[in-house]
Design a protein around this motif. Structure first.
Motif, short mmCIF file in Angstrom:
data_model
loop_
_atom_site.label_atom_id
_atom_site.label_comp_id
_atom_site.label_asym_id
_atom_site.label_seq_id
_atom_site.Cartn_x
_atom_site.Cartn_y
_atom_site.Cartn_z
N THR A 43 20.03 -36.04 46.90
CA THR A 43 19.07 -35.04 46.44
C THR A 43 17.76 -35.25 47.20
O THR A 43 17.49 -36.35 47.70
CB THR A 43 18.82 -35.15 44.92
OG1 THR A 43 18.44 -36.48 44.59
CG2 THR A 43 20.08 -34.77 44.15
N ILE A 60 19.18 -30.45 44.88
CA ILE A 60 20.30 -30.28 45.82
C ILE A 60 19.84 -29.36 46.93
O ILE A 60 19.46 -28.21 46.68
CB ILE A 60 21.53 -29.69 45.11
CG1 ILE A 60 22.02 -30.63 44.01
CG2 ILE A 60 22.64 -29.41 46.12
CD1 ILE A 60 23.12 -30.02 43.15
N ARG A 74 24.51 -25.26 43.08
CA ARG A 74 23.23 -25.85 43.48
C ARG A 74 22.17 -25.56 42.41
O ARG A 74 21.40 -26.44 42.03
CB ARG A 74 22.78 -25.26 44.82
CG ARG A 74 21.41 -25.78 45.26
CD ARG A 74 20.92 -25.11 46.54
NE ARG A 74 20.69 -23.69 46.35
CZ ARG A 74 19.62 -23.18 45.78
NH1 ARG A 74 18.68 -23.97 45.27
NH2 ARG A 74 19.48 -21.87 45.67
N ALA A 101 25.96 -31.48 42.04
CA ALA A 101 26.13 -31.87 43.44
C ALA A 101 27.58 -32.12 43.81
O ALA A 101 28.01 -31.87 44.95
CB ALA A 101 25.29 -33.11 43.74
N ALA A 121 28.72 -28.58 44.48
CA ALA A 121 27.90 -27.78 45.39
C ALA A 121 28.11 -28.18 46.85
O ALA A 121 28.33 -27.30 47.71
CB ALA A 121 26.43 -27.93 45.01
N TYR A 122 28.05 -29.47 47.16
CA TYR A 122 28.17 -29.90 48.55
C TYR A 122 29.57 -29.66 49.14
O TYR A 122 29.69 -29.15 50.26
CB TYR A 122 27.78 -31.37 48.69
CG TYR A 122 26.29 -31.59 48.63
CD1 TYR A 122 25.43 -30.95 49.51
CD2 TYR A 122 25.73 -32.45 47.69
CE1 TYR A 122 24.05 -31.16 49.46
CE2 TYR A 122 24.35 -32.67 47.62
CZ TYR A 122 23.52 -32.01 48.52
OH TYR A 122 22.16 -32.22 48.46
#
Length: 423
Positions: free
Chosen positions: A147, A165, A367, A372, A375-376
């Motif tokens: 982050t 994020i 996000r 996370a 999201a990633y």
């Protein structure tokens, strides 16, 4: 005394044609129903009847240089009305599929694009590139799911505990996103340049059509502008494919195509604003115009708040794109396979575009929610999808955006079809 014409069929070509979607052409017995019912086919030397004959005879040179395969918009009327189930519309689609494989250079890409087995090595290229970047940045930030907070002094993201994020923190735009996609974009332009050059060279053998009352032959540029105005922006050819007997899914097909196109245009504008703001701000600060640089940098700064006009335009683009995808996918799913088939190229393109839109929205949602772990990875898949869409565009079905536009413009130049205002 009649002259004898020696026909030398290319049997390998016939087999390749059948493999990419033209497997029913042997059923054709030349009744010409397809050419009669086609709403787009010119009265002079109409298609697709002659293409069916050439394909049965294995006349590769005739077919690969035939401009008419690009004039067809695959409405399926010819296949619906065919009394033998020969699917002439599928033949023209198969010929375009073969063109995607061979027009642009590096035919190995076209070969890999033609089947599901080729997707793994094609997807592996961006997957490996961004996996390496992810690992490097994880080592630098100390986490695979870092982050960040914005460092105003350095004009960069700094990894911190309990921050936000930020995809640009894990995949820095300056060093990974922008340079890679710029190279991909140049590679795509090179592929299209070579493909269009080969296409126009093949069209040189096309007979010129004389139109009674026509003045001087228009220049290619004016024909291109006319095509963009009518066939692209207004989708006139798609609309002409429909009649009073067309079902609801066929009628919505033109709208689906148009909405998907406008969705892409909106997202391209968003990308352009972000890139211009970011790099314009960097340039202004570099030459000493700090205040102007900060203003431009703020315009292109991501992630943007939801109320930002640029972000709102992105939502509009995503909405239009998904609406278009739903219309096109619904029609494709409900096709009568006995009359009109779907092939690998059709489903690959739909699946890839669905992946790009859904992962883009999914990355934004997770996000915003601060997840996370989702999201990633979703953003990572999004990068792979965008890379594949752009890098392999000249060899994919979506390449018709360029090839068909050029063919329609050339057809207007030689008088094969009328200018948009003359219809």
């Amino acid at each position: 005394m009649s002259n004898t014409v020696k026909v030398q069929p290319d049997l390998k070509f016939v087999k390749e044609l059948q493999a990419v979607g033209g497997d029913s052409l042997k059923k054709c017995y030349q009744c010409a129903t397809c050419s009669v019912v086609c709403p787009l086919s010119p009265a002079d030397s109409p298609y697709p009847r002659k293409e069916m004959v050439w394909a049965q005879w294995g006349l590769k040179d005739r077919l690969v240089n035939d401009i008419d395969i690009w004039l067809c918009h695959n409405c399926g009327t010819c296949s619906d009305m065919c009394p033998r189930g020969a699917k002439p519309g599928d033949l023209l689609s198969a010929l375009r599929n073969m063109a995607y494989r061979n027009l642009a250079p590096l035919p190995i890409i076209g070969k890999l694009m033609s089947s599901s087995s080729g997707m793994l090595p094609l997807a592996a290229v961006p997957a490996i590139i961004y996996a390496i970047i992810w690992v490097i940045m994880a080592g630098k930030t100390g986490s695979f799911l870092p982050t960040f907070e914005w460092d105003h002094a350095a004009h960069a993201w700094k990894a911190v505990q309990d921050g936000a994020i930020v995809f640009g923190g894990l995949f820095p735009g300056d060093y990974t996103i922008d340079p890679i996609f710029m190279l991909v974009f140049l590679f795509m332009l090179w592929g299209f340049y070579a493909g269009v050059r080969n296409m126009l060279k093949a069209f040189d053998s096309q007979p010129k059509t004389f139109i009674v009352g026509r003045k001087d032959e228009p220049c290619f540029c004016s024909c291109l502008i006319d095509t963009l105005k009518y066939e692209i922006l207004q989708h006139t050819q798609f609309n002409d494919c429909n009649d009073e007997e067309s079902d609801e899914l066929d009628v919505k097909r033109a709208g689906g195509h148009k909405m998907l196109m406008f969705g892409f245009v909106a997202l391209m504008v968003v990308t352009g604003v972000v890139a211009s703001g970011h790099w314009g701000g960097w340039l202004m600060r570099t030459i000493g115009l700090e205040s102007l640089g900060n203003i431009l940098g703020a315009i292109g700064h991501t992630p943007m708040p939801i109320y930002s006009p640029v972000k709102l335009l992105a939502f509009v683009g995503a909405g239009l794109g998904i609406y278009g995808l739903i219309a096109l996918t619904k029609r494709r799913v409900n096709l009568d396979q006995s009359k009109q088939s779907s092939n690998w190229y059709d489903w690959y393109l739909l699946t890839l575009i669905w992946t790009i839109f859904l992962t883009g929205l999914g990355a934004f949602v997770f996000r915003t929610l601060g997840v996370a772990l989702l999201a990633y990875p979703i953003y990572y898949v999004h990068l792979i999808g965008v890379f594949m869409l752009l890098a392999y565009l000249p060899w994919s079905k979506l390449g018709h955006l360029v090839y068909r536009t050029v063919a329609l413009s050339y057809a207007k130049k030689i008088g094969r079809i009328p200018m948009g205002a003359d219809k």
